[in-house]
Design a protein around this motif. Structure first.
Motif, PDB file in Angstrom:
ATOM      1  N   TYR A  39       0.824  -1.196   0.000  1.00  0.00           N
ATOM      2  CA  TYR A  39       0.000   0.000   0.000  1.00  0.00           C
ATOM      3  C   TYR A  39       0.862   1.251   0.000  1.00  0.00           C
ATOM      4  O   TYR A  39       0.557   2.227  -0.669  1.00  0.00           O
ATOM      5  N   LEU A  40       1.974   1.231   0.726  1.00  0.00           N
ATOM      6  CA  LEU A  40       2.878   2.380   0.725  1.00  0.00           C
ATOM      7  C   LEU A  40       3.533   2.581  -0.636  1.00  0.00           C
ATOM      8  O   LEU A  40       3.722   3.718  -1.073  1.00  0.00           O
ATOM      9  N   ILE A  41       3.880   1.493  -1.305  1.00  0.00           N
ATOM     10  CA  ILE A  41       4.443   1.613  -2.653  1.00  0.00           C
ATOM     11  C   ILE A  41       3.409   2.227  -3.591  1.00  0.00           C
ATOM     12  O   ILE A  41       3.716   3.128  -4.375  1.00  0.00           O
ATOM     13  N   CYS A  46       1.484   7.113  -6.433  1.00  0.00           N
ATOM     14  CA  CYS A  46       0.368   8.034  -6.620  1.00  0.00           C
ATOM     15  C   CYS A  46       0.798   9.471  -6.317  1.00  0.00           C
ATOM     16  O   CYS A  46       0.589  10.378  -7.116  1.00  0.00           O
ATOM     17  N   TYR A  47       1.420   9.696  -5.178  1.00  0.00           N
ATOM     18  CA  TYR A  47       1.781  11.054  -4.802  1.00  0.00           C
ATOM     19  C   TYR A  47       3.021  11.558  -5.516  1.00  0.00           C
ATOM     20  O   TYR A  47       3.203  12.767  -5.639  1.00  0.00           O
ATOM     21  N   PHE A  48       3.855  10.688  -6.027  1.00  0.00           N
ATOM     22  CA  PHE A  48       4.934  11.145  -6.896  1.00  0.00           C
ATOM     23  C   PHE A  48       4.340  11.731  -8.170  1.00  0.00           C
ATOM     24  O   PHE A  48       4.774  12.797  -8.633  1.00  0.00           O
ATOM     25  N   THR A  79      -5.324   8.205  -8.737  1.00  0.00           N
ATOM     26  CA  THR A  79      -5.522   7.260  -7.640  1.00  0.00           C
ATOM     27  C   THR A  79      -5.940   5.896  -8.172  1.00  0.00           C
ATOM     28  O   THR A  79      -5.502   4.867  -7.648  1.00  0.00           O
ATOM     29  N   LEU A  80      -6.753   5.849  -9.197  1.00  0.00           N
ATOM     30  CA  LEU A  80      -7.162   4.569  -9.763  1.00  0.00           C
ATOM     31  C   LEU A  80      -6.058   3.919 -10.583  1.00  0.00           C
ATOM     32  O   LEU A  80      -6.029   2.694 -10.715  1.00  0.00           O
ATOM     33  N   MET A  81      -5.158   4.723 -11.126  1.00  0.00           N
ATOM     34  CA  MET A  81      -4.089   4.174 -11.955  1.00  0.00           C
ATOM     35  C   MET A  81      -2.934   3.605 -11.144  1.00  0.00           C
ATOM     36  O   MET A  81      -2.215   2.735 -11.626  1.00  0.00           O
ATOM     37  N   SER A  82      -2.741   4.048  -9.918  1.00  0.00           N
ATOM     38  CA  SER A  82      -1.574   3.603  -9.159  1.00  0.00           C
ATOM     39  C   SER A  82      -1.559   2.098  -8.896  1.00  0.00           C
ATOM     40  O   SER A  82      -0.485   1.492  -8.974  1.00  0.00           O
ATOM     41  N   PRO A  83      -2.693   1.419  -8.599  1.00  0.00           N
ATOM     42  CA  PRO A  83      -2.611  -0.048  -8.478  1.00  0.00           C
ATOM     43  C   PRO A  83      -2.230  -0.730  -9.793  1.00  0.00           C
ATOM     44  O   PRO A  83      -1.549  -1.751  -9.786  1.00  0.00           O
ATOM     45  N   ILE A  84      -2.627  -0.143 -10.919  1.00  0.00           N
ATOM     46  CA  ILE A  84      -2.284  -0.719 -12.223  1.00  0.00           C
ATOM     47  C   ILE A  84      -0.779  -0.638 -12.450  1.00  0.00           C
ATOM     48  O   ILE A  84      -0.153  -1.599 -12.899  1.00  0.00           O
ATOM     49  N   PHE A  85      -0.165   0.503 -12.116  1.00  0.00           N
ATOM     50  CA  PHE A  85       1.284   0.625 -12.243  1.00  0.00           C
ATOM     51  C   PHE A  85       1.995  -0.376 -11.344  1.00  0.00           C
ATOM     52  O   PHE A  85       2.999  -0.960 -11.724  1.00  0.00           O
ATOM     53  N   PHE A  86       1.464  -0.585 -10.161  1.00  0.00           N
ATOM     54  CA  PHE A  86       2.073  -1.510  -9.223  1.00  0.00           C
ATOM     55  C   PHE A  86       2.028  -2.933  -9.774  1.00  0.00           C
ATOM     56  O   PHE A  86       2.989  -3.682  -9.639  1.00  0.00           O
ATOM     57  N   ILE A  87       0.930  -3.310 -10.400  1.00  0.00           N
ATOM     58  CA  ILE A  87       0.821  -4.636 -11.013  1.00  0.00           C
ATOM     59  C   ILE A  87       1.851  -4.793 -12.128  1.00  0.00           C
ATOM     60  O   ILE A  87       2.504  -5.828 -12.249  1.00  0.00           O
ATOM     61  N   LEU A  88       2.014  -3.749 -12.934  1.00  0.00           N
ATOM     62  CA  LEU A  88       2.982  -3.809 -14.031  1.00  0.00           C
ATOM     63  C   LEU A  88       4.412  -3.915 -13.519  1.00  0.00           C
ATOM     64  O   LEU A  88       5.248  -4.581 -14.128  1.00  0.00           O
ATOM     65  N   ILE A  89       4.702  -3.269 -12.406  1.00  0.00           N
ATOM     66  CA  ILE A  89       6.055  -3.309 -11.863  1.00  0.00           C
ATOM     67  C   ILE A  89       6.375  -4.678 -11.282  1.00  0.00           C
ATOM     68  O   ILE A  89       7.466  -5.208 -11.460  1.00  0.00           O
ATOM     69  N   ILE A 103      -4.551  -8.535  -2.799  1.00  0.00           N
ATOM     70  CA  ILE A 103      -3.981  -7.248  -2.412  1.00  0.00           C
ATOM     71  C   ILE A 103      -4.354  -6.176  -3.428  1.00  0.00           C
ATOM     72  O   ILE A 103      -4.721  -5.054  -3.066  1.00  0.00           O
ATOM     73  N   MET A 104      -4.297  -6.500  -4.721  1.00  0.00           N
ATOM     74  CA  MET A 104      -4.653  -5.514  -5.742  1.00  0.00           C
ATOM     75  C   MET A 104      -6.134  -5.172  -5.665  1.00  0.00           C
ATOM     76  O   MET A 104      -6.521  -4.039  -5.898  1.00  0.00           O
ATOM     77  N   GLY A 105      -6.955  -6.146  -5.339  1.00  0.00           N
ATOM     78  CA  GLY A 105      -8.371  -5.849  -5.142  1.00  0.00           C
ATOM     79  C   GLY A 105      -8.575  -4.881  -3.996  1.00  0.00           C
ATOM     80  O   GLY A 105      -9.358  -3.923  -4.093  1.00  0.00           O
ATOM     81  N   MET A 106      -7.857  -5.087  -2.901  1.00  0.00           N
ATOM     82  CA  MET A 106      -7.959  -4.182  -1.760  1.00  0.00           C
ATOM     83  C   MET A 106      -7.417  -2.804  -2.106  1.00  0.00           C
ATOM     84  O   MET A 106      -7.974  -1.784  -1.708  1.00  0.00           O
ATOM     85  N   LEU A 107      -6.319  -2.759  -2.862  1.00  0.00           N
ATOM     86  CA  LEU A 107      -5.780  -1.465  -3.272  1.00  0.00           C
ATOM     87  C   LEU A 107      -6.764  -0.730  -4.170  1.00  0.00           C
ATOM     88  O   LEU A 107      -6.917   0.485  -4.066  1.00  0.00           O
ATOM     89  N   GLY A 108      -7.409  -1.463  -5.056  1.00  0.00           N
ATOM     90  CA  GLY A 108      -8.398  -0.824  -5.928  1.00  0.00           C
ATOM     91  C   GLY A 108      -9.569  -0.270  -5.148  1.00  0.00           C
ATOM     92  O   GLY A 108     -10.023   0.848  -5.385  1.00  0.00           O
TER      93      GLY A 108
END
Length: 145
Positions: A39-41, A46-48, A79-89, A103-108
């Motif tokens: 979640y911090l990642i 997101c805030y970057f 905010t909605l895009m940040s979990p998608i970037f995390f999945i790609l990383i 975890i991605m479901g919870m992040l979404g």
């Protein structure tokens, strides 16, 4: 003066990130025990993005109402895009090890209720008025000398 503007932008974005994270952590993460590192990642990404967009918007847009009009959809979309970037990383190998589907479901879900679509326009307005106030004070001090 540009360094002061950058410090103001980063400071207000950190304050907004802290408020949004604390809101969401108390409401969702503490209840469901989602791993905080992921979640911090996600929040860091997101805030970057918010900081980079803030720098651009505050240099281009001068009217406060235009900042709010741009800030609301940006706060929602980023905010909605940040979990998608995390999945790609992360890649496919780590998804099965860490149960990242859950975890991605919870992040979404949590990204929808983090209130960034309210907090981000407020951040933009705080930056706008702080930068404007500092510029007025510095110009008055320059005129006195």
């Amino acid at each position: 003066m540009k360094i002061i503007n950058l410090v103001i932008i980063v400071l207000f974005n950190f304050i907004g990130a802290y408020l949004s994270y604390q809101w969401c952590y108390r409401m969702i993460i503490a209840k469901h025990r989602t791993p905080e590192l992921y979640y911090l990642i996600c929040y860091g990404l997101c805030y970057f993005c918010f900081i980079l967009i803030s720098i651009f918007l505050l240099n281009k847009i001068k009217r406060p109402i235009d900042l709010v009009i741009c800030g609301v959809p940006i706060g929602f979309i980023i905010t909605l895009m940040s979990p998608i970037f995390f999945i790609l990383i992360m890649g496919d190998d780590y998804k099965s090890i860490f149960n990242l589907d859950f975890i991605m479901g919870m992040l979404g879900i949590t990204s929808m209720i983090t209130l960034n679509f309210i907090i981000y326009p407020a951040i933009l307005l705080c930056c706008h008025y702080s930068i404007g106030g500092i510029q007025k004070i510095s110009s008055k001090l320059a005129l006195k000398q």
